[in-house]
Motif scaffolding. Sequence first.
Motif, short mmCIF file in Angstrom:
data_model
loop_
_atom_site.label_atom_id
_atom_site.label_comp_id
_atom_site.label_asym_id
_atom_site.label_seq_id
_atom_site.Cartn_x
_atom_site.Cartn_y
_atom_site.Cartn_z
N LYS A 83 0.84 -1.20 0.00
CA LYS A 83 0.00 0.00 0.00
C LYS A 83 0.88 1.25 0.00
O LYS A 83 2.07 1.19 0.31
CB LYS A 83 -0.92 -0.02 1.22
N ALA A 84 0.23 2.40 -0.31
CA ALA A 84 0.92 3.70 -0.35
C ALA A 84 2.20 3.60 -1.18
O ALA A 84 3.28 3.99 -0.77
CB ALA A 84 1.22 4.21 1.06
N LEU B 223 -4.32 -2.87 0.04
CA LEU B 223 -5.15 -1.84 0.68
C LEU B 223 -6.40 -1.54 -0.12
O LEU B 223 -7.50 -1.85 0.31
CB LEU B 223 -4.39 -0.52 0.92
N ASP B 224 -6.24 -0.88 -1.30
CA ASP B 224 -7.42 -0.44 -2.04
C ASP B 224 -7.49 -1.15 -3.39
O ASP B 224 -6.53 -1.76 -3.85
CB ASP B 224 -7.45 1.08 -2.20
N LEU B 225 -8.65 -1.03 -4.03
CA LEU B 225 -8.85 -1.78 -5.27
C LEU B 225 -8.08 -1.18 -6.44
O LEU B 225 -7.66 -1.91 -7.33
CB LEU B 225 -10.34 -1.86 -5.59
N ASP B 226 -7.85 0.13 -6.42
CA ASP B 226 -7.03 0.71 -7.50
C ASP B 226 -5.66 0.04 -7.53
O ASP B 226 -5.15 -0.33 -8.59
CB ASP B 226 -6.84 2.22 -7.28
N LEU C 256 -5.95 -3.77 -8.55
CA LEU C 256 -6.20 -3.96 -9.99
C LEU C 256 -4.95 -3.62 -10.80
O LEU C 256 -4.65 -4.27 -11.81
CB LEU C 256 -7.39 -3.11 -10.44
N LEU D 147 -9.84 -1.67 2.07
CA LEU D 147 -10.40 -0.36 2.41
C LEU D 147 -11.08 0.20 1.16
O LEU D 147 -10.45 0.30 0.11
CB LEU D 147 -9.29 0.56 2.89
N TYR D 148 -12.36 0.54 1.31
CA TYR D 148 -13.14 0.97 0.15
C TYR D 148 -13.88 2.26 0.47
O TYR D 148 -14.32 2.47 1.59
CB TYR D 148 -14.20 -0.09 -0.20
N PRO D 149 -14.07 3.12 -0.56
CA PRO D 149 -14.95 4.26 -0.33
C PRO D 149 -16.40 3.78 -0.31
O PRO D 149 -16.71 2.73 -0.90
CB PRO D 149 -14.69 5.15 -1.55
N PRO D 150 -17.29 4.53 0.35
CA PRO D 150 -18.70 4.15 0.32
C PRO D 150 -19.18 4.09 -1.13
O PRO D 150 -18.77 4.91 -1.95
CB PRO D 150 -19.40 5.31 1.06
N GLN E 101 -18.54 1.64 -3.25
CA GLN E 101 -17.59 0.93 -4.11
C GLN E 101 -18.30 -0.11 -4.98
O GLN E 101 -19.12 -0.88 -4.49
CB GLN E 101 -16.56 0.22 -3.24
N ASP E 102 -17.95 -0.13 -6.25
CA ASP E 102 -18.43 -1.17 -7.16
C ASP E 102 -17.35 -2.25 -7.24
O ASP E 102 -16.20 -1.96 -7.59
CB ASP E 102 -18.69 -0.55 -8.54
N GLU F 176 -15.22 -5.13 -11.16
CA GLU F 176 -13.88 -5.30 -11.72
C GLU F 176 -12.99 -6.15 -10.80
O GLU F 176 -12.20 -6.96 -11.26
CB GLU F 176 -13.21 -3.92 -11.86
#
Lengths: 311, 364
Positions: B36-37, B62-65, B68, B85-88, B90-91, B94
């Motif tokens: 992450k980071a 950490l995040d989906l970005d 992926l 960790l996802y933003p509210p 999140q789809d 993918e």
Amino acid sequence: MSAPFREVEIDLDALAANVARFAELTEGAPLFVEVGADAWGHGLAVVVPALAGLGAQAFVVARADEARAVRALAPEQLVVTTQHAPDDDFAWAGEADAVPMVRSIDEFRRAAEAGVQGVVLAEDTGEGLPGLSAEDLAAVMAEADARGIPAMLDSAFPVVGAELFGVSEFGDAAPEFEPVLRLWAPLAALKRVGAGEGVSYGYTYRTAAETTLALVTLGYGDGVSRVAGNVVRASIDGVARTIAGRVAMDAFMLDLGDEAPALGTPVTVLGDARRGEPTAHEHAEALGTHGAEITTRLTARPRRAGKGGRA
Amino acid sequence: MSAPLVEAVIDLAALDANLAHLQHAVAPAELMVVVKADAYGHGRVPVARQAVTSGIRSIGALDLDTALELRASGIGAEVSVLAWLYPPGQDFTEAIAAGIDLAVSSLGELQAIEDAARRLDGTAGFAAPRLHLKLDTGLHRNGATAAEWPALVAAAVAAEGAGLVRTHAVWSHIAEASDDEDTLALERLLAGVEVARGLGATVAVRHLAASSAGLRREDVRLDLVRMGGHCWGIPSFDGVTPADIGLTPVMTLRARLIGTRPGPDGTTLGFVSAGYGDGVPRNTAGTCTVAIRGAQHPVLAVERDHLVIALASAARVGEVAVLFGTGAEGEQTVRQWGDLSGTLGDEITTRIAARVPRRYVAAQ
């Protein structure tokens, strides 16, 4: 990804207002803007085209890589670089169509040999980075003239820096200049906990009573200092609260008491005091630095997004 | 070829050696490398690729970005990649299609994952995503509380029954406030595992510890230990050097001496081409040093594009100045920089700016 996670929102209307204020204060001086270090953390890709549209005539950066990035965004403007390796051959300057600021005869000659389209001459001021002495300056000007290379003195080239973005290395830029940047994230989780519960790493904060804790997805991985926990504030709907517990790499917590905002509500860490938000200057005062460091040391992780401005 | 004005040299051989050492230290638990980071400023893709070459089969994103991006960079299905960790809103479509392991902290997140899985169910190549159910064991960030836990597990088991997800792991973050608090977190996690199994969930992997507890305490390692800082040779607990715990710092930050000027009282000031615009904290002034030709020179001031140092011995303009690294060239380590400037080495490397080019030195 659809939903924004963490964002640096750039208010292009505030930037335009600052440009107008600069014009007023300088009675219409040409707009030469220092945009090194990713425009003091604001993001070149958003800021440079906007400033070009607002009439900027020159962009100043430190290094060659930055000059290339700015050139790609601003085909028309003058691009000046201020920092070069002592053995730089300036072969890159043609491609970037950049004008180097030179600080010695040797540096001038290397740039001249590479065929630069012009130079800015840095005079020695008696402090800071060494520049050209009066004697060397005269020699370089004569040589530039003989070679047909346009040369201008840095003192004739006044540059506006961080203040145009509403931050400063010298105290508060407000109210003269408005903050341009807003660092925010949507509220990601809420949790009801009892009294005496530890919050975040090291449990440096404990809840005083039963309360609601909010998780905000900004941390030192985004450039919010780890030591900002229990010291600086973040705001929800214009109400600012001190961050509860340590700032971790990816998140910090707020103790909301009995407030219950909806998930996704924006939480602002750096913004504009007129909206009840904490500012970079306020963070800087609490952390013993200046506002320019606060915005400049934001990392690349939060995306930069322009808001407002000319459509 | 002239040395760059500033560069972060990333030693992938040191990373490889650190990973081998840490894998051995936590065995039989598995080592997850957390990138992450931007791998704490070291560069997520090159670091993750080296980790896979070094035998790592679990990566924390950490995040989906980030997750992926790792998949897109060629990190294949034989390596598990976890996001948590996802933003509210999140789809997850993918992420499921890319075979990302998904942490779940709440019924809302589970619902969003189920919705995405339902859309993909029946399409070619659909595989139900593996879930890492997250329990809050005291840190109070994300993770279900003990009160919410049975309902979350039951909902995941029901979704598994519908073929939409696979229950796989139970995990938590540890607060590292004290040994007693960490022991309490371990007890809470193990109790949560029992509850989950009782409700019919598969718990193939239990994980709790990160760098610090993972190296110090055998009992918290369970099946997998997540590490970031130690992989890059930054000790996460006090009173030890990287070498003391068998690690080598991976990042060395190098710049150039670009000018000198006589200072007060017969001193000489040196100007070094790295500043706070490169991520060097301003409060390293008066606390940290920079090494030139093996000698340390105190940092006096940090400007945006350069440092001012007190030149303690003769140095020529153009020489390389090492801000932090392994210590092999007389410089301080990033752990020392963190200690001296009031933070963690992790924060220092993570905030080295994107404008600083990273140069990767390949493992042999």
